[in-house]
Scaffold this motif. Sequence first.
Motif, short mmCIF file in Angstrom:
data_model
loop_
_atom_site.label_atom_id
_atom_site.label_comp_id
_atom_site.label_asym_id
_atom_site.label_seq_id
_atom_site.Cartn_x
_atom_site.Cartn_y
_atom_site.Cartn_z
N GLU A 162 37.37 41.53 41.94
CA GLU A 162 38.15 40.50 42.64
C GLU A 162 37.77 40.23 43.90
O GLU A 162 37.28 41.30 44.61
CB GLU A 162 39.71 40.82 42.56
CG GLU A 162 40.30 41.84 43.15
CD GLU A 162 41.45 42.22 42.81
OE1 GLU A 162 42.57 42.39 43.37
OE2 GLU A 162 42.07 42.27 41.55
N ASN A 181 38.11 37.67 47.98
CA ASN A 181 38.71 36.57 48.64
C ASN A 181 37.60 35.35 49.19
O ASN A 181 38.14 34.66 49.75
CB ASN A 181 39.50 36.96 50.04
CG ASN A 181 38.75 37.51 50.79
OD1 ASN A 181 37.75 37.97 50.62
ND2 ASN A 181 39.41 37.99 51.95
N THR A 224 44.74 34.24 48.91
CA THR A 224 44.45 34.03 47.40
C THR A 224 43.14 34.86 47.17
O THR A 224 41.96 34.67 48.09
CB THR A 224 44.06 32.45 47.30
OG1 THR A 224 45.28 31.78 47.80
CG2 THR A 224 43.74 32.30 45.99
N ALA A 265 49.39 36.93 39.30
CA ALA A 265 47.95 36.76 38.79
C ALA A 265 48.06 35.88 37.58
O ALA A 265 48.92 35.77 36.63
CB ALA A 265 47.24 37.82 38.44
N VAL A 303 43.03 33.66 38.98
CA VAL A 303 43.54 33.47 40.46
C VAL A 303 44.66 34.66 40.75
O VAL A 303 45.46 34.83 39.85
CB VAL A 303 44.15 32.14 40.81
CG1 VAL A 303 44.42 31.77 42.10
CG2 VAL A 303 42.86 30.94 40.18
N SER A 326 45.74 34.52 34.69
CA SER A 326 44.09 34.59 34.29
C SER A 326 44.17 34.26 32.90
O SER A 326 45.02 33.73 32.09
CB SER A 326 44.06 36.26 34.23
OG SER A 326 45.02 36.74 33.38
N LEU A 335 39.98 35.67 43.70
CA LEU A 335 39.47 35.15 42.59
C LEU A 335 39.27 36.32 41.91
O LEU A 335 38.65 37.40 42.51
CB LEU A 335 38.43 34.10 42.45
CG LEU A 335 38.50 32.96 43.25
CD1 LEU A 335 37.37 32.36 43.39
CD2 LEU A 335 39.69 32.00 42.55
N GLU A 336 39.38 36.37 40.49
CA GLU A 336 38.87 37.55 40.00
C GLU A 336 38.12 37.27 38.74
O GLU A 336 38.07 36.04 38.08
CB GLU A 336 40.14 38.36 39.08
CG GLU A 336 40.96 37.89 38.11
CD GLU A 336 41.98 38.80 37.51
OE1 GLU A 336 41.86 39.98 37.49
OE2 GLU A 336 42.90 38.21 36.99
#
Length: 174
Positions: free
Chosen positions: A80, A82, A49, A159, A43, A161, A51-52
């Motif tokens: 990544e 959104n 925000t 980040a 995140v 992760s 997401l990856e």
Amino acid sequence: MLKNTLIILLLFALSMANAQSGEVQTREKYRNEFKDILFSPGVIVQHETFLEFNVSIGEVTAINGKIPLEGFEGFRVGFETNLRDRHNHTIAPKIGYEISATLFSIRLSAVNYFQNGNSEFRLLPEIGISMYGWVNLTYGYGIPFNNGNLDNVSCHRVALSFNLDKRLKEALFQ
């Protein structure tokens, strides 16, 4: 400009992969060095925000001794996003290199953001803390190479992760 930047980044990544510590590195040793494949989701907060999703290819180290050494070192390929439907939908493919040891994490990535017909290439160094390479909290600053007029992507980012690997998880929770 973008082509030259990608060439420099590729040469940097290759030089890191081929660095030797005074010993002769044979083809067999090199083949065994990069054998672990991890899924690395995360995140990202950068004005909005994201997401990856990454696939990491490298070496997991899990040595329990007087001084424990657990972590991951290797290449990351992913993207990544959104996850928006229409307005300001952003997707960014990326490639990078990560070293996450017992307590620290560093990364260098190349990211290209695409949004509403605009494109922006960034070089992204990150540094932060790690919990045995399994979970990483990093701060990064995206260095833009052009002005893509992106509405929801700032240069500063934080980040969280995860490198999903059973050995790293066991090192953290044992």
